[in-house]
Design a protein around this motif. Structure first.
Motif, PDB file in Angstrom:
ATOM      1  N   GLY A   1     -10.166   6.659  -4.206  1.00 34.00           N
ATOM      2  CA  GLY A   1     -11.184   5.804  -4.761  1.00 34.00           C
ATOM      3  C   GLY A   1     -11.286   5.931  -6.374  1.00 34.00           C
ATOM      4  O   GLY A   1     -11.928   5.110  -6.664  1.00 34.00           O
ATOM      5  N   ALA A   2     -10.998   7.142  -7.044  1.00 29.83           N
ATOM      6  CA  ALA A   2     -10.884   7.037  -8.339  1.00 29.83           C
ATOM      7  C   ALA A   2     -10.090   6.535  -9.119  1.00 29.83           C
ATOM      8  O   ALA A   2      -9.323   6.790  -9.932  1.00 29.83           O
ATOM      9  CB  ALA A   2     -10.981   8.585  -8.804  1.00 29.83           C
ATOM     10  N   SER A   3      -9.997   4.995  -8.770  1.00 33.28           N
ATOM     11  CA  SER A   3      -9.127   4.203  -9.550  1.00 33.28           C
ATOM     12  C   SER A   3      -9.733   2.913  -9.218  1.00 33.28           C
ATOM     13  O   SER A   3      -9.749   2.364  -8.123  1.00 33.28           O
ATOM     14  CB  SER A   3      -7.791   4.159  -8.849  1.00 33.28           C
ATOM     15  OG  SER A   3      -6.726   2.890  -9.594  1.00 33.28           O
ATOM     16  N   ARG A   4     -10.239   2.055 -10.316  1.00 33.97           N
ATOM     17  CA  ARG A   4     -10.989   0.808 -10.239  1.00 33.97           C
ATOM     18  C   ARG A   4      -9.958  -0.212  -9.704  1.00 33.97           C
ATOM     19  O   ARG A   4     -10.653  -1.172  -9.223  1.00 33.97           O
ATOM     20  CB  ARG A   4     -11.823   0.561 -11.413  1.00 33.97           C
ATOM     21  CG  ARG A   4     -11.129   0.391 -12.740  1.00 33.97           C
ATOM     22  CD  ARG A   4     -11.921   0.200 -13.816  1.00 33.97           C
ATOM     23  NE  ARG A   4     -11.378   0.087 -15.115  1.00 33.97           N
ATOM     24  CZ  ARG A   4     -11.102   0.829 -15.945  1.00 33.97           C
ATOM     25  NH1 ARG A   4     -11.436   2.077 -15.559  1.00 33.97           N
ATOM     26  NH2 ARG A   4     -10.348   0.721 -17.032  1.00 33.97           N
ATOM     27  N   ASN A   5      -8.930  -0.291 -10.230  1.00 36.14           N
ATOM     28  CA  ASN A   5      -7.745  -1.035  -9.844  1.00 36.14           C
ATOM     29  C   ASN A   5      -6.912  -0.924  -8.495  1.00 36.14           C
ATOM     30  O   ASN A   5      -5.914  -1.437  -8.511  1.00 36.14           O
ATOM     31  CB  ASN A   5      -7.086  -1.592 -11.095  1.00 36.14           C
ATOM     32  CG  ASN A   5      -8.001  -1.970 -12.120  1.00 36.14           C
ATOM     33  OD1 ASN A   5      -8.899  -2.845 -11.944  1.00 36.14           O
ATOM     34  ND2 ASN A   5      -7.555  -1.541 -13.505  1.00 36.14           N
ATOM     35  N   HIS A   6      -7.257   0.120  -7.846  1.00 36.20           N
ATOM     36  CA  HIS A   6      -6.470   0.128  -6.546  1.00 36.20           C
ATOM     37  C   HIS A   6      -4.934   1.020  -7.038  1.00 36.20           C
ATOM     38  O   HIS A   6      -4.153   0.742  -6.125  1.00 36.20           O
ATOM     39  CB  HIS A   6      -6.056  -0.752  -5.631  1.00 36.20           C
ATOM     40  CG  HIS A   6      -7.493  -1.599  -5.286  1.00 36.20           C
ATOM     41  ND1 HIS A   6      -8.376  -0.965  -4.690  1.00 36.20           N
ATOM     42  CD2 HIS A   6      -7.741  -2.894  -5.579  1.00 36.20           C
ATOM     43  CE1 HIS A   6      -9.337  -1.998  -4.317  1.00 36.20           C
ATOM     44  NE2 HIS A   6      -9.171  -3.067  -5.227  1.00 36.20           N
ATOM     45  N   VAL A   7      -4.808   1.252  -8.199  1.00 35.55           N
ATOM     46  CA  VAL A   7      -3.598   1.989  -8.576  1.00 35.55           C
ATOM     47  C   VAL A   7      -3.491   3.315  -8.705  1.00 35.55           C
ATOM     48  O   VAL A   7      -4.427   4.085  -9.064  1.00 35.55           O
ATOM     49  CB  VAL A   7      -3.124   1.407 -10.013  1.00 35.55           C
ATOM     50  CG1 VAL A   7      -3.086   0.277  -9.973  1.00 35.55           C
ATOM     51  CG2 VAL A   7      -4.190   1.842 -11.096  1.00 35.55           C
ATOM     52  N   TYR A   8      -2.628   3.985  -8.058  1.00 34.11           N
ATOM     53  CA  TYR A   8      -2.434   5.508  -7.865  1.00 34.11           C
ATOM     54  C   TYR A   8      -0.927   5.940  -8.500  1.00 34.11           C
ATOM     55  O   TYR A   8      -0.224   4.837  -8.684  1.00 34.11           O
ATOM     56  CB  TYR A   8      -2.754   6.154  -6.523  1.00 34.11           C
ATOM     57  CG  TYR A   8      -4.164   5.773  -6.159  1.00 34.11           C
ATOM     58  CD1 TYR A   8      -5.076   6.511  -6.249  1.00 34.11           C
ATOM     59  CD2 TYR A   8      -4.254   4.343  -5.532  1.00 34.11           C
ATOM     60  CE1 TYR A   8      -6.460   6.197  -5.677  1.00 34.11           C
ATOM     61  CE2 TYR A   8      -5.716   4.294  -4.863  1.00 34.11           C
ATOM     62  CZ  TYR A   8      -6.611   4.988  -5.111  1.00 34.11           C
ATOM     63  OH  TYR A   8      -8.134   4.469  -4.947  1.00 34.11           O
ATOM     64  N   LYS A   9      -0.577   7.033  -8.558  1.00 42.44           N
ATOM     65  CA  LYS A   9       0.858   7.649  -8.508  1.00 42.44           C
ATOM     66  C   LYS A   9       1.558   6.874  -7.396  1.00 42.44           C
ATOM     67  O   LYS A   9       1.003   6.908  -6.270  1.00 42.44           O
ATOM     68  CB  LYS A   9       1.000   9.117  -8.378  1.00 42.44           C
ATOM     69  CG  LYS A   9       2.307   9.704  -8.584  1.00 42.44           C
ATOM     70  CD  LYS A   9       2.264  11.004  -8.497  1.00 42.44           C
ATOM     71  CE  LYS A   9       3.719  11.693  -8.253  1.00 42.44           C
ATOM     72  NZ  LYS A   9       3.954  13.004  -7.803  1.00 42.44           N
ATOM     73  N   ARG A  10       2.733   6.309  -7.730  1.00 37.36           N
ATOM     74  CA  ARG A  10       3.477   5.624  -6.859  1.00 37.36           C
ATOM     75  C   ARG A  10       4.754   6.409  -6.593  1.00 37.36           C
ATOM     76  O   ARG A  10       5.332   7.305  -7.017  1.00 37.36           O
ATOM     77  CB  ARG A  10       3.994   4.066  -7.385  1.00 37.36           C
ATOM     78  CG  ARG A  10       2.972   3.442  -8.007  1.00 37.36           C
ATOM     79  CD  ARG A  10       3.232   2.105  -8.238  1.00 37.36           C
ATOM     80  NE  ARG A  10       3.568   1.205  -7.019  1.00 37.36           N
ATOM     81  CZ  ARG A  10       2.845   0.531  -6.425  1.00 37.36           C
ATOM     82  NH1 ARG A  10       1.453   0.496  -6.876  1.00 37.36           N
ATOM     83  NH2 ARG A  10       3.047  -0.236  -5.517  1.00 37.36           N
ATOM     84  N   LYS A  11       5.431   5.913  -5.363  1.00 42.44           N
ATOM     85  CA  LYS A  11       6.604   6.497  -4.995  1.00 42.44           C
ATOM     86  C   LYS A  11       7.749   6.454  -6.017  1.00 42.44           C
ATOM     87  O   LYS A  11       7.614   5.539  -6.983  1.00 42.44           O
ATOM     88  CB  LYS A  11       7.106   6.153  -3.586  1.00 42.44           C
ATOM     89  CG  LYS A  11       6.216   6.274  -2.474  1.00 42.44           C
ATOM     90  CD  LYS A  11       6.760   5.920  -1.151  1.00 42.44           C
ATOM     91  CE  LYS A  11       5.892   6.277  -0.025  1.00 42.44           C
ATOM     92  NZ  LYS A  11       6.242   5.779   1.375  1.00 42.44           N
TER      93      LYS A  11
END
Length: 571
Positions: free
Chosen positions: A75-85
């Motif tokens: 949830g700590a990403s306003r654009n739904h982006v996180y570390k990726r595979k």
């Protein structure tokens, strides 16, 4: 003329006299000193009284973070982006660089090494700062068992989301962050139950009262499992200590995202339902604290520190006070959906960012954690945190009405999938198309117990948290006393048991079984007492003697329930 010749002759005579004293071919004259030369005395220059300051190199630290979605940064990403595979696909562990533990790492390391500034991104997970190392294995959806077992993408899946979190952790790790217990306690089941009632709202106008009823029943079910949750957390600490026996362990409690009462309505969940979730959140934190107390008693030489974000603010205040769900400038995501996930038939993943700290909330929690850690570990962090050289552009996510509309249309067509990741006996599974709850008696009287993780005992008994046999009931582990009057008047016999287990069933006249129990609940981690009214109805019709099972008239039961609880109905 004679005078000039005389002068010339004098000069010639003097020259002849001088040359006659030097040997031929002797070279230039040699001068012999008449005294020895004086060797100069060099006075040494004294060293400066103040030596140049050279920052000492800190002793290297190994940090490690284990936990669920509240630790991973869900949830700590306003654009739904996180570390990726590595292949670029979405990594559903949802590890964000704005996770509070990672932010605390950055804030404290900035003053340990003073190597310059750093800009935080949700897609970047720091692994080192100076000579210090960060191991970050937290994963959204993780339970305590996933410290030693792999975590799959869903309960029925075989694909691995995350390896065992303790796998490969160095035994000489210095500092461990432990953020687990919420998923053991059934956080996801509670949220899905609330949603399921809402999605059937078009069949009954008073969906709010039905959501209140369903949430209360699910909270009661989940609170009955807290002793086993606590035992699992305790075993998780044992597993951590076994893997990193030299580490100080930080056990993190959960920030209370709802107020004790008076919560505002949010999208798809009423404020009254949020009020009922507060005791659940308190009970989870209490179960974790109880686990820590027992672990400390068993392992007195292990240093365990409890970080409570609800008391880590100035003068013991909460770090999230005034920013709960439904409040202006909330530190938490409300109901948040991702429309592109619905078509893939993955309901739980579509809303898993909901009810987690948003970017501003993560920063507030991260700064509070860093400040607390500097006080708790002054030898490691003598200079405290630096909030200026770590740059975070924290913003809350914008509303997405299109995603909301897409989701409601999808949920209307796929109501059964709303409960896909909930416990098999969750109330979510027993909500029918009218928004009503039809629970088999077996589920009420013989609930499925929460399973212990490997190494943990099977816990029985109300609220004790000690090993024992099967749980005799699912009552809340707290103190019961007589409640104020206010039962509906007349006509239905009942048996009030103000100080006994409210789950114990009493029968009334033949053909009509009614249990009414009023109690005031206190203790068990609650800040304020709460009044409870427990009602169970069963009307039977004389059955065919050839049939062994009794017939139940659901219309009569529903009418009685509506009559008793009509005061809670709302449009």
């Amino acid at each position: 003329m004679l005078r000039r010749l005389g002068l010339i002759g004098l000069v010639a005579t003097l020259a002849t006299t001088m040359l006659s004293t030097v040997p031929a071919n002797a070279g230039p004259p040699t001068f012999q000193p008449t005294t020895q030369p004086t060797v100069p005395t060099l006075t040494p220059v004294p060293p400066p009284t103040v030596l140049p300051t050279v920052p000492p190199t800190p002793v290297p630290l190994i940090w490690a973070g284990f936990g669920d979605s509240y630790t991973s940064g869900e949830g700590a990403s306003r654009n739904h982006v996180y570390k990726r595979k590595q292949n670029g696909d979405e990594d559903w562990r949802h590890q964000s660089g704005l996770a509070p533990f990672l932010l605390a790492f950055n804030y404290l390391e900035a003053n340990r090494y003073q190597l310059g500034g750093y800009t935080v991104s949700p897609t970047e997970i720091p692994t080192a700062w100076g000579n210090d190392q960060m191991i970050f294995n937290a994963s959204s959806g993780a339970e305590t068992k996933h410290l030693t077992q792999p975590q799959t993408e869903c309960k029925k899946c075989t694909a691995i989301r995350n390896a065992p979190q303790l796998q490969g952790v160095p035994s000489n790790t210095n500092l461990v962050y432990f953020g687990l217990g919420g998923n053991d306690a059934g956080f996801g089941s509670l949220m899905s139950t609330a949603f399921e009632v809402y999605f059937w709202r078009w069949t009954r106008a008073n969906w709010v009262s039905r959501q209140i009823r369903a949430v209360q029943m699910e909270v009661n079910r989940l609170i009955g499992q807290m002793p086993q949750v606590s035992a699992n957390v305790e075993q998780g600490l044992v597993d951590v200590n076994k893997a990193a026996d030299k580490a100080d362990i930080i056990v993190a409690l959960y920030p209370l995202a709802v107020k004790q009462s008076g919560n505002s309505d949010i999208k798809q969940i009423s404020g009254a339902a949020l009020d009922l979730m507060y005791p659940f959140a308190v009970a989870v934190n209490q179960a974790i604290k109880d686990a820590v107390d027992r672990f400390r008693a068993r392992f007195p030489n292990v240093k365990v520190h409890v970080f409570d974000p609800n008391t880590a603010g100035p003068n013991g205040t909460s770090l999230v006070a005034g920013h709960e769900l439904g409040q202006p400038d909330s530190y938490f995501n409300g109901v948040r959906y991702r429309g592109n996930i619905f078509g893939q038939g993955r309901f739980f993943k579509a809303y898993q960012e909901s009810f987690h700290p948003n970017e501003p909330g993560a920063v507030a929690l991260g700064q509070g954690l860093a400040t607390w850690m500097a006080q708790e570990f002054p030898a490691w962090f003598p200079n405290g945190p630096d909030f200026n050289r770590v740059h975070v552009d924290a913003q809350a996510a914008a509303e997405d009405p299109d995603a909301d509309q897409q989701f409601e249309e999808w949920a209307m067509a796929h109501p059964d999938e709303v409960c896909e990741e909930t416990d098999i006996d969750s109330i979510c599974h027993f909500i029918n198309t009218d928004g009503e709850i039809a629970i088999p008696i077996e589920v009420v009287h013989n609930p499925i117990p929460l399973q212990p993780i490997p190494g943990a005992p099977i816990v029985g008994g109300p609220g004790g948290g000690s090993p024992g046999g099967p749980s005799p009931s699912t009552w809340i582990p707290a103190t019961y006393s007589s409640a104020p009057s206010g039962l509906p008047p007349g006509g239905i016999p009942f048996d009030n048991t103000p100080t006994s287990d409210p789950c114990e069933i009493k029968t009334a006249e033949p053909g009509l079984q009614v249990t009414v129990t009023t109690s005031r609940l206190s203790g068990g981690g609650l800040r304020e007492p709460m009044d409870l009214t427990w009602v169970q109805f069963m009307r039977t019709v004389k059955s065919d003697p050839c049939q062994k099972k009794e017939k139940i008239d659901p219309a009569d039961i529903q009418q009685m329930i509506d009559d008793w609880l009509s005061s809670g109905d709302s449009d």
